[in-house]
Motif scaffolding. Structure first.
Motif, PDB file in Angstrom:
ATOM      1  N   THR A   1      10.897  42.455 124.691  1.00 40.88           N
ATOM      2  CA  THR A   1       9.834  43.584 124.977  1.00 40.88           C
ATOM      3  C   THR A   1       8.449  43.343 124.341  1.00 40.88           C
ATOM      4  O   THR A   1       7.317  43.871 124.390  1.00 40.88           O
ATOM      5  CB  THR A   1      10.307  44.968 124.953  1.00 40.88           C
ATOM      6  OG1 THR A   1      10.484  45.329 123.545  1.00 40.88           O
ATOM      7  CG2 THR A   1      11.261  45.251 125.985  1.00 40.88           C
TER       8      THR A   1
ATOM      9  N   ASP B   1       5.443  45.061 128.853  1.00 41.30           N
ATOM     10  CA  ASP B   1       6.648  45.640 129.553  1.00 41.30           C
ATOM     11  C   ASP B   1       6.438  47.368 129.425  1.00 41.30           C
ATOM     12  O   ASP B   1       7.247  47.951 129.979  1.00 41.30           O
ATOM     13  CB  ASP B   1       7.927  45.161 129.001  1.00 41.30           C
ATOM     14  CG  ASP B   1       9.156  45.780 129.627  1.00 41.30           C
ATOM     15  OD1 ASP B   1       9.135  45.572 130.994  1.00 41.30           O
ATOM     16  OD2 ASP B   1       9.983  46.288 129.084  1.00 41.30           O
TER      17      ASP B   1
ATOM     18  N   LEU C   1      15.076  52.461 125.517  1.00 38.83           N
ATOM     19  CA  LEU C   1      15.633  51.048 125.494  1.00 38.83           C
ATOM     20  C   LEU C   1      16.452  50.777 124.241  1.00 38.83           C
ATOM     21  O   LEU C   1      16.244  51.434 123.403  1.00 38.83           O
ATOM     22  CB  LEU C   1      14.532  49.942 125.408  1.00 38.83           C
ATOM     23  CG  LEU C   1      13.654  50.034 126.802  1.00 38.83           C
ATOM     24  CD1 LEU C   1      12.573  48.655 126.407  1.00 38.83           C
ATOM     25  CD2 LEU C   1      14.253  49.732 128.048  1.00 38.83           C
TER      26      LEU C   1
ATOM     27  N   ASP D   1      17.890  40.700 129.182  1.00 34.32           N
ATOM     28  CA  ASP D   1      18.560  41.278 130.307  1.00 34.32           C
ATOM     29  C   ASP D   1      17.628  42.408 131.086  1.00 34.32           C
ATOM     30  O   ASP D   1      18.090  43.045 132.071  1.00 34.32           O
ATOM     31  CB  ASP D   1      20.037  41.540 130.077  1.00 34.32           C
ATOM     32  CG  ASP D   1      20.050  42.450 128.891  1.00 34.32           C
ATOM     33  OD1 ASP D   1      19.347  42.063 127.895  1.00 34.32           O
ATOM     34  OD2 ASP D   1      20.856  43.459 128.601  1.00 34.32           O
ATOM     35  N   GLY D   2      16.558  42.794 130.151  1.00 36.17           N
ATOM     36  CA  GLY D   2      16.062  43.810 130.610  1.00 36.17           C
ATOM     37  C   GLY D   2      14.452  43.294 131.589  1.00 36.17           C
ATOM     38  O   GLY D   2      14.632  42.294 132.098  1.00 36.17           O
ATOM     39  N   THR D   3      13.488  44.201 131.903  1.00 35.27           N
ATOM     40  CA  THR D   3      12.520  43.776 132.779  1.00 35.27           C
ATOM     41  C   THR D   3      11.619  42.876 131.967  1.00 35.27           C
ATOM     42  O   THR D   3      10.755  42.307 132.475  1.00 35.27           O
ATOM     43  CB  THR D   3      11.703  44.838 133.143  1.00 35.27           C
ATOM     44  OG1 THR D   3      11.538  45.812 132.286  1.00 35.27           O
ATOM     45  CG2 THR D   3      12.605  45.703 134.261  1.00 35.27           C
ATOM     46  N   ALA D   4      11.546  42.826 130.617  1.00 36.87           N
ATOM     47  CA  ALA D   4      10.401  42.074 129.853  1.00 36.87           C
ATOM     48  C   ALA D   4      10.805  40.569 129.895  1.00 36.87           C
ATOM     49  O   ALA D   4      11.849  40.200 129.998  1.00 36.87           O
ATOM     50  CB  ALA D   4      10.609  42.726 128.277  1.00 36.87           C
TER      51      ALA D   4
ATOM     52  N   VAL E   1      18.825  49.184 129.523  1.00 36.48           N
ATOM     53  CA  VAL E   1      17.864  48.473 129.896  1.00 36.48           C
ATOM     54  C   VAL E   1      17.497  49.110 131.435  1.00 36.48           C
ATOM     55  O   VAL E   1      18.609  49.819 132.060  1.00 36.48           O
ATOM     56  CB  VAL E   1      17.860  46.879 130.141  1.00 36.48           C
ATOM     57  CG1 VAL E   1      17.795  46.133 128.919  1.00 36.48           C
ATOM     58  CG2 VAL E   1      19.298  46.592 130.830  1.00 36.48           C
ATOM     59  N   THR E   2      16.432  49.276 131.919  1.00 33.37           N
ATOM     60  CA  THR E   2      15.976  50.170 133.036  1.00 33.37           C
ATOM     61  C   THR E   2      16.626  49.412 134.282  1.00 33.37           C
ATOM     62  O   THR E   2      16.717  50.119 135.430  1.00 33.37           O
ATOM     63  CB  THR E   2      14.340  50.141 133.209  1.00 33.37           C
ATOM     64  OG1 THR E   2      13.938  48.839 133.426  1.00 33.37           O
ATOM     65  CG2 THR E   2      13.781  51.046 131.971  1.00 33.37           C
ATOM     66  N   VAL E   3      16.972  48.046 134.285  1.00 33.57           N
ATOM     67  CA  VAL E   3      17.773  47.485 135.346  1.00 33.57           C
ATOM     68  C   VAL E   3      19.031  47.877 135.509  1.00 33.57           C
ATOM     69  O   VAL E   3      19.752  47.476 136.467  1.00 33.57           O
ATOM     70  CB  VAL E   3      17.307  45.813 135.542  1.00 33.57           C
ATOM     71  CG1 VAL E   3      15.644  45.607 135.881  1.00 33.57           C
ATOM     72  CG2 VAL E   3      17.811  45.293 134.197  1.00 33.57           C
TER      73      VAL E   3
ATOM     74  N   ASN F   1       6.685  49.103 132.894  1.00 41.94           N
ATOM     75  CA  ASN F   1       7.859  49.154 133.363  1.00 41.94           C
ATOM     76  C   ASN F   1       8.590  50.331 132.962  1.00 41.94           C
ATOM     77  O   ASN F   1       9.367  50.801 133.508  1.00 41.94           O
ATOM     78  CB  ASN F   1       8.454  47.777 133.184  1.00 41.94           C
ATOM     79  CG  ASN F   1       7.371  46.561 134.082  1.00 41.94           C
ATOM     80  OD1 ASN F   1       6.832  46.982 134.668  1.00 41.94           O
ATOM     81  ND2 ASN F   1       7.791  45.413 133.422  1.00 41.94           N
TER      82      ASN F   1
ATOM     83  N   GLY G   1      21.075  53.187 123.983  1.00 41.95           N
ATOM     84  CA  GLY G   1      19.857  52.418 124.501  1.00 41.95           C
ATOM     85  C   GLY G   1      20.277  51.637 126.023  1.00 41.95           C
ATOM     86  O   GLY G   1      21.644  51.752 126.021  1.00 41.95           O
TER      87      GLY G   1
ATOM     88  N   GLN H   1       0.618  39.347 132.069  1.00 42.21           N
ATOM     89  CA  GLN H   1       1.510  40.366 132.211  1.00 42.21           C
ATOM     90  C   GLN H   1       2.857  40.086 131.994  1.00 42.21           C
ATOM     91  O   GLN H   1       4.014  40.935 131.539  1.00 42.21           O
ATOM     92  CB  GLN H   1       1.628  40.925 133.764  1.00 42.21           C
ATOM     93  CG  GLN H   1       0.714  41.779 134.278  1.00 42.21           C
ATOM     94  CD  GLN H   1       0.717  42.340 135.480  1.00 42.21           C
ATOM     95  OE1 GLN H   1       0.612  41.489 136.379  1.00 42.21           O
ATOM     96  NE2 GLN H   1       0.840  43.660 135.581  1.00 42.21           N
TER      97      GLN H   1
ATOM     98  N   ASP I   1       3.249  38.623 128.886  1.00 39.22           N
ATOM     99  CA  ASP I   1       3.013  38.497 127.630  1.00 39.22           C
ATOM    100  C   ASP I   1       2.742  37.369 126.928  1.00 39.22           C
ATOM    101  O   ASP I   1       3.044  36.998 125.810  1.00 39.22           O
ATOM    102  CB  ASP I   1       4.340  39.257 127.026  1.00 39.22           C
ATOM    103  CG  ASP I   1       4.577  40.752 126.677  1.00 39.22           C
ATOM    104  OD1 ASP I   1       3.514  41.483 126.821  1.00 39.22           O
ATOM    105  OD2 ASP I   1       5.752  41.306 126.923  1.00 39.22           O
TER     106      ASP I   1
ATOM    107  N   GLU J   1      24.808  43.138 125.726  1.00 43.85           N
ATOM    108  CA  GLU J   1      25.287  43.991 124.407  1.00 43.85           C
ATOM    109  C   GLU J   1      26.532  43.353 124.377  1.00 43.85           C
ATOM    110  O   GLU J   1      27.337  43.735 123.057  1.00 43.85           O
ATOM    111  CB  GLU J   1      25.176  45.347 124.469  1.00 43.85           C
ATOM    112  CG  GLU J   1      23.806  45.955 124.780  1.00 43.85           C
ATOM    113  CD  GLU J   1      23.904  47.622 124.766  1.00 43.85           C
ATOM    114  OE1 GLU J   1      23.733  48.125 123.480  1.00 43.85           O
ATOM    115  OE2 GLU J   1      23.799  47.968 125.982  1.00 43.85           O
TER     116      GLU J   1
END
Ligand SMILES: Nc1nc2c(ncn2[C@@H]2O[C@H](COP(=O)(O)OP(=O)(O)OP(=O)(O)O)[C@@H](O)[C@H]2O)c(=O)[nH]1
Ligand SMILES: Nc1nc2c(ncn2[C@@H]2O[C@H](COP(=O)(O)OP(=O)(O)OP(=O)(O)O)[C@@H](O)[C@H]2O)c(=O)[nH]1
Ligand SMILES: [Mg+2]
Ligand SMILES: [Mg+2]
Lengths: 297, 307
Positions: free
Chosen positions: A219, B228, B108, A246-249, B195-197, B231, B193, A34, A36, A272
């Motif tokens: 991602t 991902d 995203l 910085d995301g969930t990936a 990020v979901t957090v 998510n 764009g 999960q 990756d 960014e």
């Protein structure tokens, strides 16, 4: 990095009051999948974890620690900083990657870093294809005080690369950061264009480009293997940068990439903003994958 | 796209169809290989699990018709599970609302929102003869608004004049107002764009969706996405109620797992796919055709259906 971690919760769920056996190892492998890592790397790591510990009760914290250690072991050899060899003036860095990965933004961030180190930096707007790609790079130039060499949209990217290298030489810049249009690695015409950009630069300096950085989006899944392989062949990739951590990936594909290609990983992007670029640190990254990072904050 | 997965699956299942009898163990082994093939195609783990569970259950209880082999039966079961995962019917952009119909594009960073906004606008203009207005609510990415303006010029669709200093919800309101006054049929809202957090930015997009009462909220997602995908799809769906998904970069050589994952976890249809950088590289998505292509065993499926 703020790489989030349902993985830590996953491990806690698996190993609370349970033995390390075939069943729990399989669940651990799933947790890695999960993130990756891919099936092969996940299997390899869980096998290592199982060795000598089979049928023993094991605390979740212990599993996380061992897991982080194993991931770190895979990543430590590729965690290498990007060094600018001052023998080359300018030191030419070519940014390549699939569409939207973060090439242009990473150029802006790097320009700021190099400028802070007292280097004089020039940017070349080598994406002559995408709408407003040139304007985007120009804004990064303004932000970082780096001059930008650009031509009109639709111009030949290789011709621009040639001019940019000449100009950077004449003006005595230390570093030339060359942007390119995003391209999918299965498009042979676009990959040939990349080869041409390199050929043309070598007419001026046969050692150029001195670094070719492939930018990977965190991602991305298993396709990164194909990206590294094909960009590597066409453009001689010398190192990787992973953005959007910085995301969930979690970017676990880096483990599979380290196993297979052993290419250096230089930086990670964590936002960014101009300062959202960090050196790649195998330990931090591994702890984030194993779900330890959040406990340290 | 899907070719790699298709090869693997037909290899695994082809072995089964050639046998007269199948033991439980045969089915288990094949399912383990199917599981691995799906994971290597980036189908999300939880989606793979529910898929293999479903196939296992049905394969065990299946009544085998005399005229087909047990293996052919398994192929049919896998096919049906794939179709269910992808959704059987093709669905596309819905414009059944009072004009101007607001369409909100979210996703995203770098997934392809701005490009896809222009592609959809072009399609609505050329195929459906709609008057479309595009507006960029992206106040963050350097030159984002210029990008949409340039694309507007390319596809000959109007873009809302850029006014600096406005927030995304303010621009959205201005776009709807301009849409009404200008007699437009559709207003396409491109967003930054996120990020979901990023709670603040997720809130902002949800606020825009509410403010304009978006008729379509389309998640623009990259077909190269790995695990991902779930998510991302789930987070956007929970916060702003997606009506559909557009998958970009379907022209790549990824095995396409994201397509299967996103539809499965949200239940929202994949309405369109991006197949290139150019403004005309947009296609409809036909789930059953795709399922067929993934399996590459249409002849066996129809054989079982006729039996
Ligand atoms: N959250 C986050 N966003 C990032 C990061 N790096 C880049 N981005 C965003 O990702 C989007 C795409 O970045 P670009 O730099 O334009 O990507 P590119 O590879 O140059 O894209 P093309 O030139 O279109 O192929 C932009 O919205 C960036 O702000 C990062 O580390 N974190
Ligand atoms: N090959 C390919 N490239 C695509 C496709 N759709 C978009 N792109 C490219 O992907 C990159 C990013 O596209 P954008 O439209 O700028 O993405 P975005 O989501 O608006 O990016 P941000 O606004 O920075 O979040 C650009 O280089 C596009 O040309 C597609 O279907 N195939
Ligand atoms: Mg770019
Ligand atoms: Mg955009």
């Amino acid at each position: 990095s703020r790489t989030s971690s349902t993985i830590g919760a996953g491990i806690t769920g698996i190993f609370t009051k349970r033995k390390l056996d075939a069943q729990t190892l399989e669940e651990l492998e799933d947790v890695l999948v999960q993130a990756d890592l891919g099936v092969a790397a996940a299997m390899r790591i869980t096998e290592n974890i199982g060795e000598g510990r089979f049928d023993k009760e094991i605390a979740p914290e212990e599993v996380k620690r061992i897991l982080a250690e194993e991931v770190e072991k895979a990543l430590a050899p590729v965690a290498k900083p990007l060094t600018i060899d001052t023998a080359h003036k300018p030191f030419v860095i070519l940014m390549v990657g699939v569409n939207g990965a973060g090439k242009t933004t990473t150029i802006g961030k790097l320009a700021s870093k190099f400028a802070a180190d007292g280097k004089s930096v020039m940017l070349a707007a080598g994406d002559t294809f995408r709408a407003a790609a040139i304007e985007q790079l120009k804004i990064w130039g303004e932000r970082t005080g780096a001059p930008v060499l650009a031509r009109e949209q639709g111009a030949d990217a290789a011709g621009l690369a040639y001019d940019a290298l000449n100009q950077a030489r004449t003006d005595g810049h230390d570093v030339l950061l060359m942007d390119t249009a995003g391209r999918l690695q299965n498009k042979t015409a676009l990959m040939a264009e990349l080869e041409k950009i390199i050929r043309v630069m070598r007419k001026i300096d046969e050692s150029a480009p001195h670094a070719v950085l492939l930018v990977l989006d965190a991602t991305v899944g298993q396709n990164a293997l194909s990206q590294v392989e094909i960009f590597g062949k066409a453009a001689g990739v010398t190192g990787l940068v992973m953005t959007k951590l910085d995301g969930t990936a979690r970017g676990g594909i880096l483990v599979a990439l380290a196993d297979r290609f052993g290419l250096p990983v230089h930086y990670i992007g964590v936002g960014e903003g101009v300062d959202d670029l960090e050196p790649f640190a195998a330990r931090d990254f591994a702890q984030a994958i194993a779900g330890i990072a959040e406990e340290r904050i | 796209m899907f070719e790699g997965l298709s090869e693997r699956l037909s290899g695994i299942l082809g072995g089964l169809t050639r046998r007269g009898k199948l033991s439980d163990q045969d089915v288990q082994n094949a399912l383990r290989e199917v599981r691995r093939a799906l994971l290597e195609a980036d189908v999300a783990l939880e989606v793979v699990r529910s898929f293999t569970d479903r196939v296992r259950e049905r394969a065990v209880g299946a009544e085998v018709v005399k005229s087909v082999t047990p293996g052919q039966m398994v192929v049919k079961i896998v096919n049906d599970a794939l179709v269910e995962m992808l959704g059987a019917e093709a669905e596309t952009i819905n414009l059944n609302a009072t004009p101007p119909v607001p369409i909100l594009m979210v996703g995203l960073q770098g997934s392809g929102k701005t490009t896809t906004t222009a592609k959809i606008a072009r399609r609505l203009k050329e195929r459906d003869k709609k008057r479309v207005l595009m507006a960029s609510l992206d106040t963050r990415r350097p030159a984002a608004m210029e990008q949409l303006a340039v694309l507007g010029g390319q596809v000959e669709v109007d873009t809302l004049p850029i006014v600096t200093g406005q927030s995304a919800p303010q621009i959205a309101r201005r776009a709807m107002e301009a849409g009404r006054l200008g007699g437009y049929d559709v207003v396409m809202l491109d967003t930054a764009g996120r990020v979901t957090v990023d709670e603040a930015l997720m809130d902002e997009a949800a606020e825009v969706a509410r403010t304009v009462d978006a008729h379509e909220v389309l998640l623009v997602a990259d077909a190269l996405t790995g695990q991902d995908a779930v998510n991302t799809a789930r987070a956007f769906d929970e916060r702003m109620g997606l009506t559909g998904i557009v998958l970009t970069r379907m022209d790549g050589d990824s095995r396409g797992g994201a397509a299967l994952s996103m539809r499965a976890v949200t239940g929202k249809p994949i309405k369109l796919i991006g197949t290139g950088e150019k403004v005309d590289a947009l296609e409809e998505f036909h789930p059953s055709r795709v399922a067929n292509r993934i399996l590459g065993m249409g002849d066996i499926v129809s054989l079982v259906e006729k039996a």
